[in-house]
Design a protein around this motif. Structure first.
Motif, mmCIF file in Angstrom:
data_model
loop_
_atom_site.group_PDB
_atom_site.id
_atom_site.type_symbol
_atom_site.label_atom_id
_atom_site.label_comp_id
_atom_site.label_asym_id
_atom_site.label_seq_id
_atom_site.Cartn_x
_atom_site.Cartn_y
_atom_site.Cartn_z
ATOM 1 N N HIS A 132 0.766 -1.169 0.135
ATOM 2 C CA HIS A 132 0.029 0.071 -0.079
ATOM 3 C C HIS A 132 0.966 1.242 -0.050
ATOM 4 O O HIS A 132 0.584 2.230 -0.800
ATOM 5 C CB HIS A 132 -1.051 -0.036 1.180
ATOM 6 C CG HIS A 132 -1.690 1.291 1.487
ATOM 7 N ND1 HIS A 132 -1.243 2.245 2.341
ATOM 8 C CD2 HIS A 132 -2.871 1.723 0.805
ATOM 9 C CE1 HIS A 132 -1.960 3.145 2.284
ATOM 10 N NE2 HIS A 132 -2.915 2.825 1.460
ATOM 11 N N SER A 174 -16.465 -0.605 -1.679
ATOM 12 C CA SER A 174 -15.146 0.025 -0.927
ATOM 13 C C SER A 174 -15.412 0.881 -0.272
ATOM 14 O O SER A 174 -15.127 2.092 -0.408
ATOM 15 C CB SER A 174 -14.246 0.390 -2.106
ATOM 16 O OG SER A 174 -14.783 0.782 -3.371
ATOM 17 N N TYR A 194 -8.734 -4.167 0.380
ATOM 18 C CA TYR A 194 -8.872 -2.930 1.184
ATOM 19 C C TYR A 194 -7.643 -2.551 1.965
ATOM 20 O O TYR A 194 -7.530 -1.384 2.238
ATOM 21 C CB TYR A 194 -9.807 -3.219 2.255
ATOM 22 C CG TYR A 194 -11.429 -3.161 1.677
ATOM 23 C CD1 TYR A 194 -11.848 -4.046 0.822
ATOM 24 C CD2 TYR A 194 -12.246 -2.055 2.109
ATOM 25 C CE1 TYR A 194 -12.998 -3.863 0.280
ATOM 26 C CE2 TYR A 194 -13.658 -2.202 1.601
ATOM 27 C CZ TYR A 194 -14.051 -2.907 0.504
ATOM 28 O OH TYR A 194 -15.230 -2.894 -0.032
ATOM 29 N N PRO A 248 -6.175 -0.238 -1.860
ATOM 30 C CA PRO A 248 -7.226 0.990 -2.179
ATOM 31 C C PRO A 248 -6.762 1.944 -2.976
ATOM 32 O O PRO A 248 -7.730 2.785 -3.586
ATOM 33 C CB PRO A 248 -7.449 1.275 -0.541
ATOM 34 C CG PRO A 248 -6.283 1.024 -0.022
ATOM 35 C CD PRO A 248 -5.621 -0.115 -0.629
ATOM 36 N N ARG A 285 -8.043 1.754 -6.659
ATOM 37 C CA ARG A 285 -9.389 1.392 -6.684
ATOM 38 C C ARG A 285 -9.878 1.584 -8.290
ATOM 39 O O ARG A 285 -10.661 0.907 -8.692
ATOM 40 C CB ARG A 285 -9.965 2.290 -5.961
ATOM 41 C CG ARG A 285 -11.424 1.780 -5.546
ATOM 42 C CD ARG A 285 -12.200 2.791 -4.305
ATOM 43 N NE ARG A 285 -11.394 2.934 -3.238
ATOM 44 C CZ ARG A 285 -11.136 3.917 -2.438
ATOM 45 N NH1 ARG A 285 -11.719 5.212 -2.776
ATOM 46 N NH2 ARG A 285 -10.399 4.066 -1.533
#
Lengths: 99, 548
Positions: free
Chosen positions: B247, B383, B326, B330, B333
């Motif tokens: 991430h 989401s 998630y 994210p 997305r």
């Protein structure tokens, strides 16, 4: 030699394995092709490990080998038991269930 | 080149004497450790106990292990893990947060119900005084051969199914909690390998069962090879397997290294890696176009195993899918959502339409499970936090309904074992109104009729998807629910409003094991439909992933 070449080799091996799974008909050969895909992943992991300069990828490569060994145990058990029944390892013969 | 060399030297020179021992929080890992411990004890019992003691020991051990693990989950939840505090344990490779704990609880409940179904030995008449269960006397014996006859005569039983199931449950507990791709891959294999074996162990129709196992095995290992190569590519992109680190690299907040500077230029690694990891997970949840194994495997596997697989695998795989999208992605997305839209639409539509043409109850339930995977995917696509809570609740409801429905399937039998062809279910409602009414309740819940658990779940995911800006998806979801309702109602009409066949199947009288499982299914289906608020609150409180 530029380590990126090993990545191309890994991608090639993975593709050969995946194509083999899709076109071959013998369960043992299919299984060998899956193992080839796992080994291609190992080669990619070790190469990336070297490019990034950390050991994480090599550690996953070890785990992959153990998992592949366990998969051989389970897979051969299933394939041998079906071979004993039908005297054939062709996946085309496994067609008792149709839509 | 030189930095790798120095790394190697550092590891060889200074590191060997002082590798710090990893910190393992045994208490917080206890649900998994208890289940794995019970599985290992089960293997020992299998090796050392005399044959006549094994069945009782294995059933007791499995149920006690699952109950103890469930208590451990409750204690952790009571300590506030998952709601007020959450964190990473085992050196950051396992997450202890709301979704993980909630899904672990659901998987353990599914495991308890499945073990109750495994333990049923009263459906077939005894042969030579030996009670028969759903599993073959000896898995290694060729179907119809001399060895099989001897094994059956000697009263052998495949009691190893209990430890195998416990290992599978242990892997499933780890799968939605895995916080790095390495742990996720190992958990995936730990729960898949026992399932391949369990599929091959049916007592009746062993050829079908073996065929199901070989199909599941070959396609499953194919899919996990994709998962592994995808993990390798993501590692190549981010230089780490940990989801929060991936991430950070995507968000550009990770500390820069020379290797990262070149690899993060290369979006191909990231996108292809994500796609391949997602293929591995879509295969496990049975989403179209990776669903082709589902009907065959569900039909061929022993019915208690099918129920277990249908419920628990889906819960574990959706947990991992949620965590992947998630926690790690994210930031991407806008790249993954269109693809997920396509997969969700295909899954709902194909599942619902193909189910209409099925003539076998187990295949019908298989296609229905595919359609349900599509409905759950709409919640994943939302989401937002509401979507996570809705998916958690849906999985809870779906688990009980599915296991209950497959438990009913085990009871409708003729001389050849289970009568799964739909035509033989005609008029079942006249012959055994109670059982037919229970099955009708489960079907109505699958269809999403109000006052059942299925309605609450569907309402929650569709509401979340609409709030997340996926209104067209919701419309398609409602339309395919209508198609799906058609074939559920068709079965109900067949059971209640057509004449029974003259030599149709009879309903076996189950022992307390199956009765308990079905009763729990009914209670949960009605309870989660009539009074869902407590569990909806619980799911939405738990819907928070721990990042770092």
């Amino acid at each position: 030699m530029n380590p990126v070449n090993y990545l191309y080799l890994a991608a090639l091996l993975f593709t050969i394995g995946a194509a083999g799974v899709l076109v071959r008909r013998n369960a043992i050969v299919l299984f060998m092709c899956v193992e080839l895909m796992l080994n291609a992943s190992n080669l990619a992991l070790v190469t990336f490990s070297r490019l990034h300069g950390n050991l994480d990828g090599q550690i996953l490569a070890f785990f992959t080998m153990v998992v592949a060994a366990a998969e051989v145990v389970v897979g051969l058990a299933i394939i041998v038991s079906i071979f004993r029944t039908r005297h054939s390892a062709s996946v085309d013969d496994s067609n008792l269930m149709k839509l | 080149m030189s930095d790798v060399h120095s790394l190697w030297m550092a590891a060889a020179g200074g590191g060997t004497a002082s590798i710090p021992a990893p910190q393992i929080e045994y208490g917080q890992l206890s649900p998994m450790l208890i289940v794995f411990g019970a599985a290992v004890l089960g293997i020992l019992a299998e090796a050392f106990l005399p044959r006549r003691l094994r069945w009782g020991t294995q059933v007791t051990l499995a149920l006690a292990g699952l109950a103890a693990a469930f208590v451990a989950v409750l204690v952790l939840a009571n300590d506030g893990y998952g709601t007020t505090k959450s964190g990473l344990i085992a050196m950051g490779s396992v997450a202890l947060d709301g979704p993980a704990l909630f899904l672990q609880g659901v998987i353990l409940l599914a495991g308890v119900l499945a073990v109750l179904l495994y333990a049923e030995r009263r459906l077939d008449p005894r042969v030579d005084g030996v009670p028969l269960d759903a599993f073959t006397a000896q898995g290694a014996a060729a179907p119809g051969g001399e060895q099989e006859k001897q094994a059956a005569k000697a009263g052998f039983a495949s009691t190893e199914v209990y430890p195998l199931t416990l290992f599978a449950i242990g892997g499933m507990l780890l799968f939605p909690a895995a916080n790095d791709l390495l742990t996720m891959f190992v958990a995936l294999e730990v729960f898949s390998l026992p399932l391949y074996l369990l599929c091959a162990l049916a007592r009746r129709r062993r050829l079908l069962s073996q065929e199901a196992a070989v199909k599941y095995f070959l396609l499953g290992s194919f899919a996990s090879a994709f998962f592994l190569f995808g993990s390798a590519l993501l590692y190549g992109y981010a230089g780490s397997f940990r989801l929060p680190d991936i991430h950070d690299v995507i968000a550009g907040t990770a500390p820069a290294t020379p290797a990262l500077a070149s690899s993060t230029q290369n979006d191909v690694l990231l996108l292809v890696g994500l796609a391949m990891v997602a293929v591995g997970l879509f295969f496990k949840v049975g989403a179209v176009p990776f669903h082709s194994w589902t009907p065959d495997v569900y039909q061929g596997a022993p019915t208690p195993v099918t129920g277990f697989m249908a419920a628990a695998t889906k819960v574990a795989a959706f947990g991992a899918l949620l965590r992947l999208f998630y926690v790690a992605f994210p930031g991407l997305r806008w790249d993954w959502r269109p693809v997920m839209w396509a997969v969700a639409i295909l899954t709902m539509v194909v599942g619902a339409i193909l189910a209409v043409t099925q003539q076998d109850v187990k295949r019908l339930l298989a296609y229905s499970s595919i359609a349900h995977a599509g409905f759950i995917l709409t919640g994943v696509i939302a989401s937002n936090r509401q979507g996570v809570g809705a998916v958690l609740f849906y999985l809870l409801a779906y688990t009980f309904v599915t296991l209950g429905a497959f438990a009913v399937v085990t009871l409708v039998r003729d001389s050849k074992g289970e009568a799964t062809h739909l035509s033989s279910w005609a008029g079942l409602g006249r012959r055994s109104p109670l059982l037919a009414a229970v099955f009708a309740l489960f079907l109505l819940s699958f269809a999403g009729i109000p006052l059942t658990a299925g309605f609450t779940g569907k309402f929650a995911v569709f509401q979340a998807a609409a709030a997340g800006g996926a209104t067209p998806l919701v419309i398609i979801g409602v339309l395919s629910s209508a198609v799906a309702a058609f074939f559920y109602i068709r079965v109900i009409v067949l059971m209640f409003f057509s004449d029974p066949q003259p030599n149709g199947p009879a309903v076996a009288i189950p022992s307390a094991f199956t009765s308990t499982a079905i009763s729990l299914g009914v209670i949960a289906t009605v309870g989660l439909g009539v009074l869902p608020q407590y569990f909806l609150d619980l799911a939405s409180k738990a819907a928070m992933f721990s990042g770092h």
